[in-house]
Design a protein around this motif. Structure first.
Motif, PDB file in Angstrom:
ATOM      1  N   ALA A 112      -0.885  13.156 -12.461  1.00  0.00           N
ATOM      2  CA  ALA A 112       0.355  12.953 -11.719  1.00  0.00           C
ATOM      3  C   ALA A 112      -0.223  12.312 -10.473  1.00  0.00           C
ATOM      4  O   ALA A 112      -0.193  12.938  -9.380  1.00  0.00           O
ATOM      5  CB  ALA A 112       1.308  14.046 -11.353  1.00  0.00           C
ATOM      6  N   VAL A 113      -0.977  11.298 -10.472  1.00  0.00           N
ATOM      7  CA  VAL A 113      -1.747  10.470  -9.421  1.00  0.00           C
ATOM      8  C   VAL A 113      -1.132   9.176  -9.422  1.00  0.00           C
ATOM      9  O   VAL A 113      -0.713   8.430 -10.239  1.00  0.00           O
ATOM     10  CB  VAL A 113      -3.239  10.438  -9.282  1.00  0.00           C
ATOM     11  N   ASP A 114      -1.214   8.602  -8.174  1.00  0.00           N
ATOM     12  CA  ASP A 114      -0.956   6.960  -8.122  1.00  0.00           C
ATOM     13  C   ASP A 114      -2.111   6.013  -8.379  1.00  0.00           C
ATOM     14  O   ASP A 114      -3.035   6.615  -9.096  1.00  0.00           O
ATOM     15  CB  ASP A 114      -0.627   6.755  -6.559  1.00  0.00           C
ATOM     16  N   HIS A 115      -2.010   4.970  -8.241  1.00  0.00           N
ATOM     17  CA  HIS A 115      -2.998   4.059  -8.554  1.00  0.00           C
ATOM     18  C   HIS A 115      -4.440   4.224  -7.962  1.00  0.00           C
ATOM     19  O   HIS A 115      -5.529   3.542  -8.448  1.00  0.00           O
ATOM     20  CB  HIS A 115      -2.340   2.557  -8.342  1.00  0.00           C
ATOM     21  N   THR A 116      -4.454   5.023  -6.911  1.00  0.00           N
ATOM     22  CA  THR A 116      -5.659   5.128  -6.036  1.00  0.00           C
ATOM     23  C   THR A 116      -6.271   6.548  -5.966  1.00  0.00           C
ATOM     24  O   THR A 116      -5.961   6.978  -4.893  1.00  0.00           O
ATOM     25  CB  THR A 116      -5.480   4.466  -4.747  1.00  0.00           C
ATOM     26  N   PHE A 174       0.234   0.834  -4.150  1.00  0.00           N
ATOM     27  CA  PHE A 174      -1.055   0.911  -4.404  1.00  0.00           C
ATOM     28  C   PHE A 174      -1.395   2.473  -4.156  1.00  0.00           C
ATOM     29  O   PHE A 174      -2.204   2.939  -4.880  1.00  0.00           O
ATOM     30  CB  PHE A 174      -1.712   0.091  -3.411  1.00  0.00           C
ATOM     31  N   ALA A 175      -0.774   3.111  -3.057  1.00  0.00           N
ATOM     32  CA  ALA A 175      -1.260   4.373  -2.697  1.00  0.00           C
ATOM     33  C   ALA A 175      -0.184   5.170  -2.015  1.00  0.00           C
ATOM     34  O   ALA A 175      -0.373   5.819  -0.988  1.00  0.00           O
ATOM     35  CB  ALA A 175      -2.589   4.242  -1.710  1.00  0.00           C
ATOM     36  N   GLN A 176       0.801   5.176  -2.773  1.00  0.00           N
ATOM     37  CA  GLN A 176       2.231   5.915  -2.284  1.00  0.00           C
ATOM     38  C   GLN A 176       1.867   7.229  -1.815  1.00  0.00           C
ATOM     39  O   GLN A 176       2.534   8.089  -1.171  1.00  0.00           O
ATOM     40  CB  GLN A 176       3.435   5.497  -3.252  1.00  0.00           C
ATOM     41  N   ASN A 177       0.934   7.842  -2.689  1.00  0.00           N
ATOM     42  CA  ASN A 177       0.854   9.561  -2.372  1.00  0.00           C
ATOM     43  C   ASN A 177      -0.176   9.592  -1.220  1.00  0.00           C
ATOM     44  O   ASN A 177      -0.559  10.700  -0.691  1.00  0.00           O
ATOM     45  CB  ASN A 177       0.279   9.921  -3.785  1.00  0.00           C
ATOM     46  N   GLY A 178      -0.909   8.465  -0.655  1.00  0.00           N
ATOM     47  CA  GLY A 178      -1.852   8.813   0.499  1.00  0.00           C
ATOM     48  C   GLY A 178      -0.960   8.970   1.631  1.00  0.00           C
ATOM     49  O   GLY A 178       0.202   8.549   1.790  1.00  0.00           O
ATOM     50  N   SER A 179      -1.848   9.160   2.854  1.00  0.00           N
ATOM     51  CA  SER A 179      -1.182   9.529   4.026  1.00  0.00           C
ATOM     52  C   SER A 179      -1.285   8.073   4.630  1.00  0.00           C
ATOM     53  O   SER A 179      -1.867   7.039   4.158  1.00  0.00           O
ATOM     54  CB  SER A 179      -2.401  10.028   5.025  1.00  0.00           C
ATOM     55  N   ALA A 180      -0.488   7.942   5.763  1.00  0.00           N
ATOM     56  CA  ALA A 180      -0.317   6.739   6.554  1.00  0.00           C
ATOM     57  C   ALA A 180      -1.535   6.076   7.008  1.00  0.00           C
ATOM     58  O   ALA A 180      -1.940   4.691   6.859  1.00  0.00           O
ATOM     59  CB  ALA A 180       0.772   6.868   7.697  1.00  0.00           C
ATOM     60  N   GLU A 181      -2.547   6.957   7.704  1.00  0.00           N
ATOM     61  CA  GLU A 181      -3.981   6.516   7.762  1.00  0.00           C
ATOM     62  C   GLU A 181      -4.858   6.156   6.643  1.00  0.00           C
ATOM     63  O   GLU A 181      -5.162   5.035   6.856  1.00  0.00           O
ATOM     64  CB  GLU A 181      -4.761   7.929   8.417  1.00  0.00           C
ATOM     65  N   ASP A 182      -4.665   6.650   5.650  1.00  0.00           N
ATOM     66  CA  ASP A 182      -5.235   6.330   4.229  1.00  0.00           C
ATOM     67  C   ASP A 182      -5.001   4.797   3.859  1.00  0.00           C
ATOM     68  O   ASP A 182      -5.490   3.818   3.581  1.00  0.00           O
ATOM     69  CB  ASP A 182      -4.955   7.066   3.013  1.00  0.00           C
ATOM     70  N   ARG A 183      -3.409   4.596   4.052  1.00  0.00           N
ATOM     71  CA  ARG A 183      -2.821   3.377   3.618  1.00  0.00           C
ATOM     72  C   ARG A 183      -3.410   2.279   4.380  1.00  0.00           C
ATOM     73  O   ARG A 183      -3.416   0.984   4.137  1.00  0.00           O
ATOM     74  CB  ARG A 183      -1.383   3.315   3.475  1.00  0.00           C
ATOM     75  N   ALA A 184      -3.355   2.578   5.890  1.00  0.00           N
ATOM     76  CA  ALA A 184      -3.766   1.546   6.730  1.00  0.00           C
ATOM     77  C   ALA A 184      -5.289   1.154   6.770  1.00  0.00           C
ATOM     78  O   ALA A 184      -5.554   0.040   6.872  1.00  0.00           O
ATOM     79  CB  ALA A 184      -3.544   2.238   8.291  1.00  0.00           C
ATOM     80  N   VAL A 185      -6.104   2.253   6.584  1.00  0.00           N
ATOM     81  CA  VAL A 185      -7.504   1.696   6.199  1.00  0.00           C
ATOM     82  C   VAL A 185      -7.815   0.692   5.128  1.00  0.00           C
ATOM     83  O   VAL A 185      -8.429   0.049   4.776  1.00  0.00           O
ATOM     84  CB  VAL A 185      -8.371   3.149   6.088  1.00  0.00           C
ATOM     85  N   PHE A 223       0.772  -1.106  -0.042  1.00  0.00           N
ATOM     86  CA  PHE A 223       0.023   0.027  -0.003  1.00  0.00           C
ATOM     87  C   PHE A 223       0.803   1.503   0.169  1.00  0.00           C
ATOM     88  O   PHE A 223       0.529   2.193  -0.630  1.00  0.00           O
ATOM     89  CB  PHE A 223      -0.808  -0.137   0.995  1.00  0.00           C
ATOM     90  N   ALA A 224       1.740   1.328   0.621  1.00  0.00           N
ATOM     91  CA  ALA A 224       2.812   2.482   0.798  1.00  0.00           C
ATOM     92  C   ALA A 224       3.740   2.407  -0.291  1.00  0.00           C
ATOM     93  O   ALA A 224       4.304   3.649  -0.919  1.00  0.00           O
ATOM     94  CB  ALA A 224       3.722   2.196   2.155  1.00  0.00           C
ATOM     95  N   ALA A 225       4.294   1.226  -1.194  1.00  0.00           N
ATOM     96  CA  ALA A 225       5.076   0.952  -1.973  1.00  0.00           C
ATOM     97  C   ALA A 225       4.602   1.261  -3.466  1.00  0.00           C
ATOM     98  O   ALA A 225       5.161   2.013  -4.070  1.00  0.00           O
ATOM     99  CB  ALA A 225       5.818  -0.137  -1.944  1.00  0.00           C
TER     100      ALA A 225
END
Length: 192
Positions: free
Chosen positions: A165-169, A96-107, A92-94
């Motif tokens: 310029a966005v990630d996968h999610t 799937f959602a590398q531009n998301g917050s830690a909280e977003d990735r945890a959810v 998720f961090a690497a």
């Protein structure tokens, strides 16, 4: 979507559409791009692909997903003993959602559901994108589906494209980009 087979997922979406009225613009992310292209077309006026997979007739979802070499940070995906594919938590961090917050990735990691190999390993039927207008949000920073693969799919479907310029999610990390392209599709098919 139950994520048990492509046919099951299309049937589930058709059941949901049966509960609605009026014209429909369908949007799909990732694997769901294959699903939205196979629904009953009577009221579907446009398709919107958000960093999605768009196999053509006879292609499998895996064929387009693995069309090019994966990004170096993309996870190695393999089914478990039950034939289900899960994303490893670190993906998720690497990728799937590398531009998301830690909280977003945890959810995202906590609510993920596995996908069956049966979803990605059967040939698709004739896609609806051959017959109705389509839009495609190309994620330039996508590490799951190569941006070059997204461009290839968007070109062959003759989709209206928007590269960002966005990630996968982007529905999580850049929702305005998703809203913009869905609104573009709605305006084009309704004239509003």
């Amino acid at each position: 979507l139950p994520l048990t087979s492509l046919a099951d997922d299309v049937a589930a979406l058709n059941r949901s559409l049966d509960r609605t009225q009026g014209p429909i613009v369908l949007a799909g992310h990732a694997y769901a791009g294959a699903v939205i292209a196979l629904v009953r077309p009577e009221r579907v006026k446009a398709l919107v692909y958000v960093t999605a997979l768009a196999p053509d007739k006879g292609e499998k979802v895996a064929d387009v997903f693995y069309r090019l070499e994966p990004h170096p940070k993309a996870p190695k995906l393999a089914p478990d003993g039950n034939g289900l594919i899960w994303l490893p938590e670190e993906a998720f961090a690497a990728a799937f959602a590398q531009n998301g917050s830690a909280e977003d990735r945890a959810v995202l990691a906590a609510v993920q559901r596995p996908i069956s190999v049966n979803c990605i390993s059967v040939p698709a039927g004739r896609p609806l994108w051959r017959d109705i207008p389509s839009w495609f949000l190309i994620a330039e920073q996508d590490r799951m589906i190569a941006p070059e693969t997204q461009r290839f799919m968007a070109q062959r479907m003759k989709a209206q494209t928007s590269a960002r310029a966005v990630d996968h999610t982007p529905s999580v990390t850049a929702p305005a980009a998703v809203v913009d392209i869905v609104r573009d599709a709605i305006r084009a098919v309704t004239g509003n």
